[in-house]
Write a protein that holds these residues in place. Structure first.
Motif, short mmCIF file in Angstrom:
data_model
loop_
_atom_site.label_atom_id
_atom_site.label_comp_id
_atom_site.label_asym_id
_atom_site.label_seq_id
_atom_site.Cartn_x
_atom_site.Cartn_y
_atom_site.Cartn_z
N ARG A 163 41.86 13.44 24.18
CA ARG A 163 40.41 13.62 24.25
C ARG A 163 39.79 14.14 22.96
N ARG A 164 40.54 13.99 21.85
CA ARG A 164 39.94 14.33 20.56
C ARG A 164 39.27 13.07 20.04
N SER A 165 38.12 13.27 19.39
CA SER A 165 37.38 12.13 18.89
C SER A 165 38.14 11.49 17.72
N LYS A 166 38.41 10.21 17.83
CA LYS A 166 39.22 9.53 16.81
C LYS A 166 38.40 8.40 16.19
N PRO A 167 38.23 8.40 14.85
CA PRO A 167 37.44 7.32 14.25
C PRO A 167 38.14 5.98 14.41
N LEU A 168 37.37 4.98 14.76
CA LEU A 168 37.91 3.62 14.91
C LEU A 168 37.47 2.75 13.75
N ALA A 169 36.26 2.99 13.29
CA ALA A 169 35.71 2.19 12.20
C ALA A 169 34.61 3.00 11.56
N THR A 170 34.38 2.73 10.28
CA THR A 170 33.35 3.49 9.57
C THR A 170 32.41 2.53 8.85
#
Ligand code: GDP
Ligand code: ZN
Length: 343
Positions: free
Chosen positions: A113-120
């Protein structure tokens, strides 16, 4: 000689030993850089991460060439869309040594449940809907609120216009007019007849777009229409990584022939964003002039007297149904916030 088909076990073993070799190489590079021996690496070059596979990142240079890279372990993990600086470390592999500031981040909670970047560095989100499956405006609102939280532009794309009973007065078009009134352009297309695709291409010229929307609305069909040569791009990536065509399932940045880029990831297309109560509130743009003007500062906008939001609804300044969805979403998000459960 015919190629021998490898078993799943063998493929996994090969991948494991590759990963181990790559990890060892990363450690060596990190040591070199730490010891100030970065000179053994090539000159710093700019590039964009266009996809990744495990620790392997594919970086595209300004001239369109692709380079297989790993990232320095001291760096935040680069993801698709990142602007980076890299240096050659071996004949075939580069090392990413710096990450540029991210203009925007599309994130999703991971298993813990930690926010994980997928794309920037996405500029525009295309929220795709269709007459069938029956659109869920609550979901569209959630997407739009997530887009506002990312600080990027949103476009509502109505696909399958060939299924509309009345191309001018269809009740669905009336429902969607609400979004136009709030300020979101609604583009009508049909990947089946080709209607509106040129106009959509034009709207996508300005930057990097991504498609989101519930399953069945036609996102894969739209990707095919926008990227008729996607296979060629995928093949070039596979050759660079040497990892085979399974990279297609990962987030990948593609260039559109008509200008602009499309970030595509089949796994992300139908993901449903997580929102906090604050994000819900700022996700309804039309409420902004009225928020903070209720008689009670802790107004829940339900039963309290002199509620500025309810007054705005009564005065016809805010769409009643969108307001009711706002209250629902806010209640859901509030509950999750209280439980410290960010999903
Ligand atoms: P996704 O789940 O959002 O990726 O949707 P798909 O692209 O797989 O499409 C779902 C279904 O809708 C498929 O059967 C498509 O053939 C169909 N479809 C896609 N675009 C259109 C369209 O413009 N008109 C019609 N009538 N059907 C479409
Ligand atoms: Zn209120």
């Amino acid at each position: 000689m015919a190629k021998r088909k490898l078993t799943g076990h063998q493929v996994r073993r090969i991948q494991q030993s590759r990963t181990a070799r790559r990890e060892a190489a990363r450690e060596r590079i990190d040591r070199q850089l730490d010891e100030g021996d970065g000179k053994s690496l090539g000159p710093e070059t700019r590039g964009i991460v266009i996809t990744s596979f495990g620790h392997t990142l594919v970086v595209e240079g300004g001239d369109g060439t692709l380079q297989r890279c790993v990232a320095r372990r001291t760096l935040e993990t680069p993801v698709c869309g990142d602007r980076v600086f890299w240096q050659t470390s071996t004949e075939t592999e580069g090392v990413i040594v710096a990450l540029e500031h991210r203009r925007s981040i599309l994130a999703r909670p991971d298993h813990s449940r930690r926010s994980k970047p997928l794309a920037t560095n996405i500029d525009q989100v295309l929220v795709v809907i269709a007459p069938r499956p029956e659109p869920s405006e609550a979901l569209v609102d959630r997407y739009l609120a997530a887009v506002e939280a990312m600080g990027v532009e949103a476009l509502v794309v109505l696909n399958k216009t060939d299924l509309l009973q009345d191309p001018v007065n269809d009740p669905l078009l009336k429902r969607l007019a609400v979004y136009e009134n709030v300020g979101y352009p609604v583009v009508q297309i049909s990947t089946k007849t080709g209607e509106g695709l040129a106009a959509l291409g034009k709207a996508m010229r300005r930057g990097t777009g991504i498609l989101l929307g519930q399953s069945g609305v036609g996102k894969s069909s739209l990707v095919k229409a926008l990227l008729p040569h996607q296979e060629i791009a995928i093949r070039a990536i596979s050759q660079t990584t040497g990892l085979g065509t399974h990279t297609t399932t990962n987030a990948t940045l593609y260039h559109l022939e008509t200008g602009g880029d499309l970030f595509d990831s089949p796994g992300v297309r139908s993901f449903e964003p997580a929102l906090t109560a604050d994000q819900v509130a700022s996700g309804y743009l039309e409420l902004a002039p009225f928020l903070g003007h209720c008689k009670f500062s802790n107004c829940s906008h339900t039963a309290e007297p002199q509620c500025a939001l309810k007054q705005a609804v009564e005065a016809g300044k805010v769409d009643r149904r969108r307001f009711s969805r706002f209250l629902d979403l806010q209640a859901q998000a509030g509950l999750r916030d209280e439980l410290k459960y960010p999903l």
